[in-house]
Design an enzyme around this catalytic site. Structure first.
Site, PDB file in Angstrom:
ATOM      1  CG  HIS A  20      -0.035  -0.178   2.222  1.00  0.00           C
ATOM      2  ND1 HIS A  20       0.535  -0.793   3.192  1.00  0.00           N
ATOM      3  CD2 HIS A  20       0.707   1.389   2.855  1.00  0.00           C
ATOM      4  CE1 HIS A  20       1.408  -0.472   4.226  1.00  0.00           C
ATOM      5  NE2 HIS A  20       1.534   0.691   4.433  1.00  0.00           N
TER       6      HIS A  20
ATOM      7  CG  HIS B  85       7.291   4.928   0.689  1.00  0.00           C
ATOM      8  ND1 HIS B  85       6.506   5.669   1.610  1.00  0.00           N
ATOM      9  CD2 HIS B  85       6.749   3.690   2.046  1.00  0.00           C
ATOM     10  CE1 HIS B  85       6.494   5.976   3.592  1.00  0.00           C
ATOM     11  NE2 HIS B  85       6.814   4.065   3.001  1.00  0.00           N
TER      12      HIS B  85
HETATM   13  P1  AMP Z   1       4.230   2.795   5.240  1.00  0.00           P
HETATM   14  O1  AMP Z   1       5.091   2.532   4.585  1.00  0.00           O
HETATM   15  O2  AMP Z   1       3.312   3.581   5.056  1.00  0.00           O
HETATM   16  O3  AMP Z   1       3.847   2.205   6.457  1.00  0.00           O
HETATM   17  O4  AMP Z   1       5.378   4.002   6.229  1.00  0.00           O
HETATM   18  C1  AMP Z   1       6.620   2.586   6.448  1.00  0.00           C
HETATM   19  C2  AMP Z   1       7.258   4.190   7.710  1.00  0.00           C
HETATM   20  O5  AMP Z   1       7.536   5.090   6.652  1.00  0.00           O
HETATM   21  C3  AMP Z   1       6.321   4.966   8.409  1.00  0.00           C
HETATM   22  O6  AMP Z   1       6.996   4.031   9.872  1.00  0.00           O
HETATM   23  C4  AMP Z   1       6.697   6.655   9.005  1.00  0.00           C
HETATM   24  O7  AMP Z   1       6.828   6.589   9.929  1.00  0.00           O
HETATM   25  C5  AMP Z   1       7.744   6.098   7.405  1.00  0.00           C
HETATM   26  N1  AMP Z   1       7.931   7.615   7.318  1.00  0.00           N
HETATM   27  C6  AMP Z   1       9.046   8.303   7.951  1.00  0.00           C
HETATM   28  N2  AMP Z   1       9.260   9.517   7.010  1.00  0.00           N
HETATM   29  C7  AMP Z   1       8.535   9.916   6.344  1.00  0.00           C
HETATM   30  C8  AMP Z   1       7.390  10.276   4.805  1.00  0.00           C
HETATM   31  N3  AMP Z   1       8.528  12.036   5.206  1.00  0.00           N
HETATM   32  N4  AMP Z   1       6.532  10.025   4.317  1.00  0.00           N
HETATM   33  C9  AMP Z   1       5.677   9.126   4.774  1.00  0.00           C
HETATM   34  N5  AMP Z   1       6.483   7.511   5.246  1.00  0.00           N
HETATM   35  C10 AMP Z   1       7.412   8.564   6.086  1.00  0.00           C
END
Ligand code: AMP
Length: 302
Positions: A157, A245
């Protein structure tokens, strides 16, 4: 991190399409979503099993005799079998967890992950995201986790919000607000093809994934619309600057210093891995989604 998809769900849940264009699915396991064949994804442990960290002794669940604050090790009461009076079932089950608590706990403690906020009864871990499971990412995921010695992520996701805790009676207004905020956003093409590394807020986990290089204005628009709704509930906005991402692998601890310098050379190697995939990382996005506890909501874009 762990979580969530709506399209393709088949049997065992209730699906309802309401007049306002929001679909709701309850109690569907996102891991049942179609899996690409080339790698096998790790599945979460069955809900009845104790979480991995608890099994390894890292998480204390209930007091066992040896963990008790009272040292009873030489108390003869514990050495002699006592004749016990049966307790009523209401007492025996009063500390049993509800299904949603079990689901949350096993998701959060799985493989040593820790919760960002304490679980309170009636609070639902929730996040808004784009489902990119239709992308062919299995091969690149397998390659990446091998290169960097990571655990593969279990779902695919792009987050549009942080994971926030919603009280049960907030769910409906939040969903209505998001639906309103998304109603003028057109469908768009996302492109996820730039390697990037992330840390969670507690700096206890490192994630490596593919950052969006296409569709960023639309992702920002959606994320900002979510921020506006969550702000009314005093919930935090998404990261600034955001980095939209898809995470492909993760590990415990802060490995930023080790992984960040490797990204450009890894990106070159990645070209060989993805050369046979047409339009690698490109997907036409028609909907956004929200997972709140065991409920899934689907917001169609214009
Ligand atoms: P996710 O794959 O969406 O679960 O994101 C993985 C991790 O990326 C999460 O634990 C967020 O805290 C971290 N993260 C750190 N910096 C960012 C950023 N600038 N934008 C989005 N996610 C971030």
């Amino acid at each position: 991190m762990a979580l969530s998809l709506l399209a393709d769900y088949s049997s065992d849940g209730t699906d309802s399409d309401s007049d306002d264009g929001i679909s709701v699915v309850i109690n569907k396991n996102p891991q049942q979503k179609k899996q690409h064949t080339r790698t096998e994804r790790t599945r979460p442990p069955p809900r009845t099993k104790r979480p991995a960290a608890a099994q390894s002794g890292k998480v204390k669940t209930k007091f066992s005799r040896s963990e008790s604050v009272l040292d009873n090790s030489h108390n003869p009461e514990y050495d002699e079998p006592q004749e016990s009076i049966p307790l009523p079932s209401t007492v025996l089950t009063m500390f049993d967890k509800t299904e949603e608590q079990e689901a949350l706990d096993s998701a959060v403690f799985h493989k040593g992950r820790v919760r960002s906020f304490p679980h309170e009864k009636n609070n639902w871990a929730s996040f808004i995201y784009i489902d990119v499971s239709d992308l062919e990412l299995d091969e690149v995921r397998s390659w990446l986790v091998k290169e960097l010695d990571l655990e593969p992520t279990e779902d695919t996701h792009v987050s549009l919000s942080r994971t926030v805790s919603l009280r049960h009676h907030w769910i409906d207004p939040v969903i209505q607000g998001i639906s309103q905020g998304f109603k003028d956003v057109d469908r768009f093409t996302i492109k996820l093809d730039k390697l990037a590394v992330y840390l969670n807020d507690e700096r206890t986990r490192t994630f490596v994934g593919l950052e969006a290089t296409g569709g960023v204005p639309q992702l920002s628009k959606l994320s900002k619309a979510v921020d506006v709704v969550l702000r009314d509930f005093s919930l935090p906005p998404f990261y600034y600057p955001p980095s939209f991402h898809v995470s492909l692998g993760w590990c415990l601890g802060n490995r930023l210093k080790d992984i960040h310098p490797q990204l450009s050379s890894l990106e070159l190697k990645m070209l060989d891995v993805i050369e046979e995939v047409d339009d690698f990382g490109k997907l036409f996005v028609k909907a956004a989604h929200c997972k709140s506890g065991n409920r899934f909501f689907d917001f169609k874009l214009k």
